[in-house]
Design a protein around this motif. Structure first.
Motif, short mmCIF file in Angstrom:
data_model
loop_
_atom_site.label_atom_id
_atom_site.label_comp_id
_atom_site.label_asym_id
_atom_site.label_seq_id
_atom_site.Cartn_x
_atom_site.Cartn_y
_atom_site.Cartn_z
N ARG A 193 0.85 -1.18 0.00
CA ARG A 193 0.00 0.00 0.00
C ARG A 193 0.89 1.23 0.00
O ARG A 193 1.99 1.21 0.55
CB ARG A 193 -0.88 0.06 1.26
CG ARG A 193 -1.77 -1.13 1.48
CD ARG A 193 -3.04 -1.18 0.71
NE ARG A 193 -3.78 0.07 0.69
CZ ARG A 193 -4.61 0.40 -0.29
NH1 ARG A 193 -4.80 -0.41 -1.30
NH2 ARG A 193 -5.27 1.53 -0.27
N GLY A 200 0.62 5.49 0.71
CA GLY A 200 -0.10 6.69 1.10
C GLY A 200 0.65 7.87 0.52
O GLY A 200 1.85 8.00 0.74
N SER A 254 0.83 12.05 -0.11
CA SER A 254 0.39 13.38 0.27
C SER A 254 1.03 14.39 -0.68
O SER A 254 2.25 14.44 -0.80
CB SER A 254 0.80 13.67 1.71
OG SER A 254 0.55 15.00 2.04
N TYR A 288 -4.59 13.92 -0.03
CA TYR A 288 -4.05 12.62 0.34
C TYR A 288 -4.71 11.54 -0.49
O TYR A 288 -5.92 11.56 -0.70
CB TYR A 288 -4.30 12.35 1.84
CG TYR A 288 -3.74 11.04 2.30
CD1 TYR A 288 -2.39 10.91 2.62
CD2 TYR A 288 -4.55 9.92 2.40
CE1 TYR A 288 -1.87 9.70 3.02
CE2 TYR A 288 -4.05 8.70 2.81
CZ TYR A 288 -2.70 8.60 3.13
OH TYR A 288 -2.19 7.39 3.52
N GLN A 289 -3.90 10.60 -0.98
CA GLN A 289 -4.40 9.45 -1.73
C GLN A 289 -3.85 8.18 -1.11
O GLN A 289 -2.72 8.16 -0.61
CB GLN A 289 -3.94 9.48 -3.19
CG GLN A 289 -4.46 10.61 -4.02
CD GLN A 289 -3.84 10.57 -5.42
OE1 GLN A 289 -2.74 10.09 -5.63
NE2 GLN A 289 -4.58 11.10 -6.39
N SER A 290 -4.61 7.13 -1.19
CA SER A 290 -4.17 5.82 -0.76
C SER A 290 -4.35 4.87 -1.94
O SER A 290 -5.43 4.83 -2.53
CB SER A 290 -4.98 5.35 0.44
OG SER A 290 -4.56 4.06 0.82
N ALA A 326 -8.29 3.43 -3.60
CA ALA A 326 -8.92 3.04 -2.34
C ALA A 326 -10.21 2.28 -2.61
O ALA A 326 -10.95 2.59 -3.55
CB ALA A 326 -9.19 4.28 -1.49
N LYS A 362 9.56 5.74 3.84
CA LYS A 362 8.99 7.08 3.70
C LYS A 362 9.87 7.88 2.75
O LYS A 362 11.09 7.93 2.91
CB LYS A 362 8.93 7.77 5.06
CG LYS A 362 7.98 7.08 6.02
CD LYS A 362 8.00 7.75 7.37
CE LYS A 362 7.11 6.97 8.33
NZ LYS A 362 7.17 7.51 9.69
N ILE A 395 5.50 10.29 0.28
CA ILE A 395 4.96 8.96 -0.01
C ILE A 395 5.39 8.01 1.10
O ILE A 395 6.57 7.98 1.48
CB ILE A 395 5.47 8.44 -1.37
CG1 ILE A 395 5.08 9.40 -2.49
CG2 ILE A 395 4.95 7.03 -1.63
CD1 ILE A 395 5.68 9.05 -3.84
N LYS A 396 4.44 7.24 1.60
CA LYS A 396 4.75 6.20 2.56
C LYS A 396 4.41 4.87 1.91
O LYS A 396 3.26 4.64 1.52
CB LYS A 396 3.92 6.38 3.84
CG LYS A 396 4.30 5.39 4.93
CD LYS A 396 3.38 5.47 6.14
CE LYS A 396 3.56 6.76 6.88
NZ LYS A 396 2.78 6.79 8.14
#
Length: 169
Positions: free
Chosen positions: A40, A42, A44, A49-51, A70, A148, A158-159
């Motif tokens: 996944r 995440g 920003s 924010y998008q996942s 998502a 990260k 980005i994570k």
């Protein structure tokens, strides 16, 4: 009294030495020629924010990246071959970075991913600040589990959470 103090410090330091710290990386491994990863991301950008879920396969210098929005809404298939970049089975004249910035508003340093995941290189890309905060076992070494990324010049964070990393045959 001084001797007791020295013995207590010695015992304390010996106890610290035997702690099993789970998130410490083992020796980094060599990068396989063919590998895959699922996880996944995440993302920003500015205040949005998008996942997304990702599934990526690397075979030599080619890759295939599948991004899923998502709740499984929206899926895009990106494939890079010697013939060029293909998005949802349509050839594009854009580079991966250009396409991602145009369509998603952000990009991922995919060409540096293997160095980050397998060799724990924090300076794999000069445009990105990289931090690895968790590791997971892979064969006889550890690979990055939580990465990260923060772009040095753009407001992109980005994570990446890797759920699986596998070597392809």
């Amino acid at each position: 009294m001084k001797a007791l103090f020295i013995v207590l410090i010695f015992l304390f330091l010996q106890g610290c030495e035997t702690l099993n710290i789970r998130d410490q990386p083992a020796t980094s491994g060599s990068i396989p020629e063919s590998w895959s990863a699922k996880g996944r991301a995440g993302v920003s950008v500015d205040d949005s924010y998008q996942s997304v879920g990702f599934d990526v396969e690397f075979v030599d210098q080619e890759f295939e990246l599948v991004l899923v929005g998502a709740l499984g809404l929206g899926k895009v298939n990106i494939r890079s071959t010697v013939q060029g970049l293909w998005v949802n089975h349509q050839r594009t004249s854009l580079s991966l970075q250009q396409w991602m910035e145009q369509e998603l508003g952000w990009h991922l340093p995919l060409s540096s991913l293997a160095n980050i995941v397998f060799e724990h290189q924090l300076n794999a890309s000069h445009e990105w600040q990289v931090k690895i905060s968790r590791f997971m076992p892979y064969q006889e070494v550890n690979v990055a589990k939580l990465v990260k990324l923060q772009h040095q010049h753009k407001p992109i964070k980005i994570k990446l959470l890797f759920q699986e990393v596998n070597q392809l045959k």
